[in-house]
Design a protein around this motif. Structure first.
Motif, short mmCIF file in Angstrom:
data_model
loop_
_atom_site.label_atom_id
_atom_site.label_comp_id
_atom_site.label_asym_id
_atom_site.label_seq_id
_atom_site.Cartn_x
_atom_site.Cartn_y
_atom_site.Cartn_z
N THR A 1 35.85 -25.54 -32.32
CA THR A 1 35.54 -24.71 -31.15
C THR A 1 35.41 -25.33 -29.81
OG1 THR A 1 33.26 -24.59 -31.52
CG2 THR A 1 34.42 -23.03 -32.71
N ALA A 2 35.40 -24.65 -28.68
CA ALA A 2 35.24 -25.27 -27.34
C ALA A 2 33.82 -25.69 -27.32
CB ALA A 2 35.73 -24.31 -26.44
N ARG A 3 33.66 -27.02 -26.81
CA ARG A 3 32.44 -27.62 -26.69
C ARG A 3 32.20 -27.66 -25.29
NH1 ARG A 3 30.70 -32.82 -25.02
NH2 ARG A 3 32.89 -33.66 -24.71
N THR A 4 30.90 -27.15 -24.94
CA THR A 4 30.29 -27.09 -23.65
C THR A 4 29.51 -28.53 -23.17
OG1 THR A 4 28.26 -26.07 -24.53
CG2 THR A 4 30.26 -24.46 -23.50
N GLU A 5 29.71 -28.99 -21.87
CA GLU A 5 29.36 -30.08 -21.53
C GLU A 5 27.96 -29.76 -20.60
OE1 GLU A 5 31.57 -34.00 -20.69
OE2 GLU A 5 31.65 -32.89 -19.15
N THR A 6 26.88 -30.55 -20.75
CA THR A 6 25.86 -30.06 -19.84
C THR A 6 26.25 -30.99 -18.51
OG1 THR A 6 24.55 -32.26 -20.64
CG2 THR A 6 24.44 -29.90 -21.70
N PRO A 7 25.68 -30.40 -17.49
CA PRO A 7 25.84 -31.00 -16.11
C PRO A 7 25.32 -32.83 -16.31
CG PRO A 7 24.69 -29.11 -15.85
CD PRO A 7 24.73 -29.42 -17.05
N GLU A 8 24.37 -33.02 -17.03
CA GLU A 8 23.89 -34.19 -17.16
C GLU A 8 25.10 -35.15 -17.93
OE1 GLU A 8 21.66 -31.86 -18.07
OE2 GLU A 8 20.59 -31.87 -16.37
#
Length: 128
Positions: free
Chosen positions: A107-114
């Motif tokens: 699935t698509a992985r979301t990246e945090t701003p940090e």
């Protein structure tokens, strides 16, 4: 000496006319091939940049009826049609989004701003 100049001048004229005949023959052949491909439904472009689709061809009267937009037709001279438009090859979209998916989950992985900031700084430091 003058005879040699006449011979050279004659050879230059001969090669110039020979090249011109060859070019004319190629143009004639290209025109004949294009005329053979003119059948109803063929997308074409005229000499003056008008695009349309061939509706009918009357070779005896040298006329081509083109549909410019749905319901709008124009009759042009056969020689005004200069190019048969080939359908463009479909664009292939590269799969370069693989770095955004989690290979284990699929699935698509979301990246945090940090994480994004850290990744961009690491790429900058590595010279990418």
């Amino acid at each position: 000496m003058t005879i040699a100049l006449f011979v050279i001048f004659g050879l230059l004229i001969f090669t110039m006319f020979r090249k011109q005949r060859k070019t004319q023959a190629q143009m004639r052949e290209k025109t004949e091939q294009m005329k053979e491909r003119l059948v109803p439904g063929t997308p074409v472009m005229t000499q003056f940049g008008l695009y349309g689709t061939v509706v009918s061809v009357d070779r005896d009267a040298n006329k081509v009826v083109m549909e410019l937009s749905p319901g709008s037709t124009a009759t042009v001279h056969l020689q005004a049609v200069t190019e048969v438009i080939e359908p463009a090859a479909p664009d292939v979209v590269p799969d370069d989004a693989s770095s955004l998916t989690d290979p284990e989950a699929g699935t698509a992985r979301t990246e945090t701003p940090e994480e994004t900031l850290k990744r961009l700084n690491d790429e900058k430091d590595n010279g990418k």
